[in-house]
Structures are given as C-alpha cells and as structure tokens.
Scaffold this active site. Sequence first.
Site, mmCIF file in Angstrom:
data_model
loop_
_atom_site.group_PDB
_atom_site.id
_atom_site.type_symbol
_atom_site.label_atom_id
_atom_site.label_comp_id
_atom_site.label_asym_id
_atom_site.label_seq_id
_atom_site.Cartn_x
_atom_site.Cartn_y
_atom_site.Cartn_z
ATOM 1 N N GLN A 11 3.045 -33.854 37.551
ATOM 2 C CA GLN A 11 3.094 -32.582 36.842
ATOM 3 C C GLN A 11 4.241 -32.558 35.843
ATOM 4 O O GLN A 11 5.329 -33.062 36.119
ATOM 5 C CB GLN A 11 3.264 -31.454 37.870
ATOM 6 C CG GLN A 11 2.899 -30.091 37.357
ATOM 7 C CD GLN A 11 2.640 -29.112 38.496
ATOM 8 O OE1 GLN A 11 2.292 -29.513 39.595
ATOM 9 N NE2 GLN A 11 2.792 -27.844 38.232
ATOM 10 N N SER A 90 4.443 -38.132 42.591
ATOM 11 C CA SER A 90 4.008 -36.870 43.171
ATOM 12 C C SER A 90 2.488 -36.725 43.066
ATOM 13 O O SER A 90 1.755 -37.478 43.696
ATOM 14 C CB SER A 90 4.742 -35.705 42.498
ATOM 15 O OG SER A 90 4.474 -34.484 43.156
ATOM 16 N N LEU A 91 1.999 -35.789 42.268
ATOM 17 C CA LEU A 91 0.559 -35.648 42.040
ATOM 18 C C LEU A 91 -0.084 -36.984 41.691
ATOM 19 O O LEU A 91 -1.208 -37.288 42.097
ATOM 20 C CB LEU A 91 0.320 -34.650 40.902
ATOM 21 C CG LEU A 91 -1.053 -34.710 40.235
ATOM 22 C CD1 LEU A 91 -2.102 -34.131 41.148
ATOM 23 C CD2 LEU A 91 -1.031 -34.020 38.888
ATOM 24 N N ARG A 115 -4.298 -28.177 46.609
ATOM 25 C CA ARG A 115 -2.863 -28.451 46.673
ATOM 26 C C ARG A 115 -2.123 -27.598 45.650
ATOM 27 O O ARG A 115 -1.088 -26.999 45.941
ATOM 28 C CB ARG A 115 -2.624 -29.938 46.405
ATOM 29 C CG ARG A 115 -1.164 -30.408 46.426
ATOM 30 C CD ARG A 115 -1.141 -31.909 46.136
ATOM 31 N NE ARG A 115 0.184 -32.514 46.255
ATOM 32 C CZ ARG A 115 1.004 -32.732 45.223
ATOM 33 N NH1 ARG A 115 0.647 -32.350 44.004
ATOM 34 N NH2 ARG A 115 2.172 -33.329 45.408
ATOM 35 N N HIS A 201 8.690 -30.166 46.479
ATOM 36 C CA HIS A 201 9.341 -31.262 47.218
ATOM 37 C C HIS A 201 10.630 -30.801 47.901
ATOM 38 O O HIS A 201 11.647 -31.492 47.869
ATOM 39 C CB HIS A 201 9.588 -32.463 46.298
ATOM 40 C CG HIS A 201 8.333 -33.041 45.732
ATOM 41 N ND1 HIS A 201 7.419 -33.718 46.510
ATOM 42 C CD2 HIS A 201 7.803 -33.001 44.485
ATOM 43 C CE1 HIS A 201 6.392 -34.086 45.753
ATOM 44 N NE2 HIS A 201 6.601 -33.651 44.532
ATOM 45 N N GLN A 250 4.693 -35.770 51.730
ATOM 46 C CA GLN A 250 5.088 -35.815 50.314
ATOM 47 C C GLN A 250 5.324 -34.432 49.729
ATOM 48 O O GLN A 250 6.179 -34.232 48.874
ATOM 49 C CB GLN A 250 3.990 -36.551 49.523
ATOM 50 C CG GLN A 250 4.298 -36.788 48.076
ATOM 51 C CD GLN A 250 3.128 -36.412 47.183
ATOM 52 O OE1 GLN A 250 2.683 -35.276 47.176
ATOM 53 N NE2 GLN A 250 2.633 -37.394 46.449
#
Length: 314
Positions: A11, A90-91, A115, A201, A250
Amino acid sequence: MTKIACIFPGQGSQYVGMGKDLFATSWGNEVLETGKRILGEEFIRVLFEGPDEELKKTANTQPAILLASVAAWRGIQESGLRPDYFAGHSLGEYSAYVAAGSISLADALRVVRRRGELMQAAVPEGQGAMAAILGLEGLKVEEACQRAGSEADGVVGPANYNSPGQIVISGETDAVQIACQYAKELGAKRAIPLAVSGPFHSPLMKGVGRDLRPVLESIQWQQPSAPVISNIDAAEVTDQGVIVESLVGQVSGAVLWEQTIRYLGEQGVDTFIELGPGKVLTGLVKKILPGVTLLNAEDLTSLEKLLAYLKESR
C-alpha cells in the site's frame, strides 16, 4: 549463475490508471475480467478513473494494487521466466502467493478486499498514527518506542524495517508523536508523520488478524512453486501449512523487509524484479544491496524493456 527474486509492492504505491495498458493485453484482460467478476464494474472504474480519494481507501487500494501487480506478473510468466524466490511488502505478500501458485487470483482478491475493510475499520480515525524515522538504527528506534510507550502508557513500535536508516513506526497517536521526539533526541535525521488511515502492523491490529483468520482458513492453499519469503520472520515459506499463521501474524507484526532482502542476497539472488505500480521497493533494495541488478514492470513499456533485457542476458 543468476538467481532471480520477484518482489511485489504494498500500500502506498497506488495511482489512478495503474496497469491500464497491461490490462489491454490478452493475459492482462484475463486478470481484469477476474477483478470485474469479484469486485464489480464500479471498482474497475475507480481503478481506471479515480477519484484518487476513493482509490486511497484501504478497502480499494489493496485489491487494486494486487490486480495491477498480478497483471505485470502474468506478462513475465508468459515469457517462461521461473523465479527462484518471491517476496512482497505487506499487501504485496499476497501478490507473491498468487505468483507462486499458492492461491488463485479470485480468492486473493476476496481476501485482500476483506483485509482492507477490516484494517480500515479497526481503529477510530485519529486514534492511530504512523511515522517514518530516517537516519536512525533499529535498536535506537526500538528504544525510542519503548520510552514513548512507557511515558504515554500507550502502544507504539516498529512497523516496517524498510532499509538501513528508514524504519516506520506505528501505534496510538500520542505515543507515536512522543516516539518521534525521542527518535530525534537519539539522532534521527527526520521523523515524518505518514498520511495513513490506521496504525498498520501494530498490536492495535490484532483484532484484524483474528477476524481475518477464518477467511484465510477457508482457502485451499497450495505449495508455492518457489519459496516465498515471509514478512513476519524473513524466512522461507515452502509449505502451505504455515501460510495462514504467517499472514495472520503479519497484520499486527512488523514487516521485516530489510531482513528479507538481506536473506535473499545471502542465498545468491543478484537480480530483483519489482512487479506492480511504482518503484518503491526497487529504491529500498538499492539501499540494502548496492550493486545487484534491479528491474521493474508496471506498464507495457517497462515490461517490454524488462523482457528484452532478460532475453539478452540469458
């Protein structure tokens, strides 16, 4: 012999119209049609035309980046390239699992849309924040967060270990602001608040992981075609049995990107291909492993240039 890792952005790399010319190709159109079927025509209109404010909503951003990244990957796949490793920020870890054949694009779109919705709704607006700490080593960033957390009686900690001298922190707004001050006192060059919709996170996202678990467990995960490096521990995932735990962790755990890239370098990877919008990860890899070959594909022009390079270098 050259070893290749395909890496996928997270992102923040999105922009209106990303991947549009890739979606006009035969393989890209298949990706687009899957996106239309799962997410609807209105979602595709936002991807292609905006407005930017709508695309920036986490629930839209995440599937949009996944869709554009997979379109770029399919172009690489058409060439017959078989990478030695996959990783995503991440994503982007979901894009990596699609590329590795562990999850279908349709299932991945459903998961990341959910998500994104959960992350967007997790913490009331204004109560969470993130900031980039520049020019300070990890141990001192961690110290600044510990001191701030105690002083504010709040949650704050590292969220992304992006590269040497670039660590993002996340948590409750007051604690993040105090941590930024401590970081400067400890020698940080800058502490920059980030324009994000939540404290991603961080432990404040644990509820998201809990709610996301049943969605992840409903997927028929397959063994990756090549190792995927997990964000949560910078370790190889070669067995589908550990994917769900990794992706649940995560959401509220730090992204160990610098550690991931260093690990890949230790395994002999000397060529990194970023697939998807922007070149953020390319810039981070350059700081972590100077001297490696860096390639990217985010549109048809860059994809054709990449494929020509790979053909000549084989």
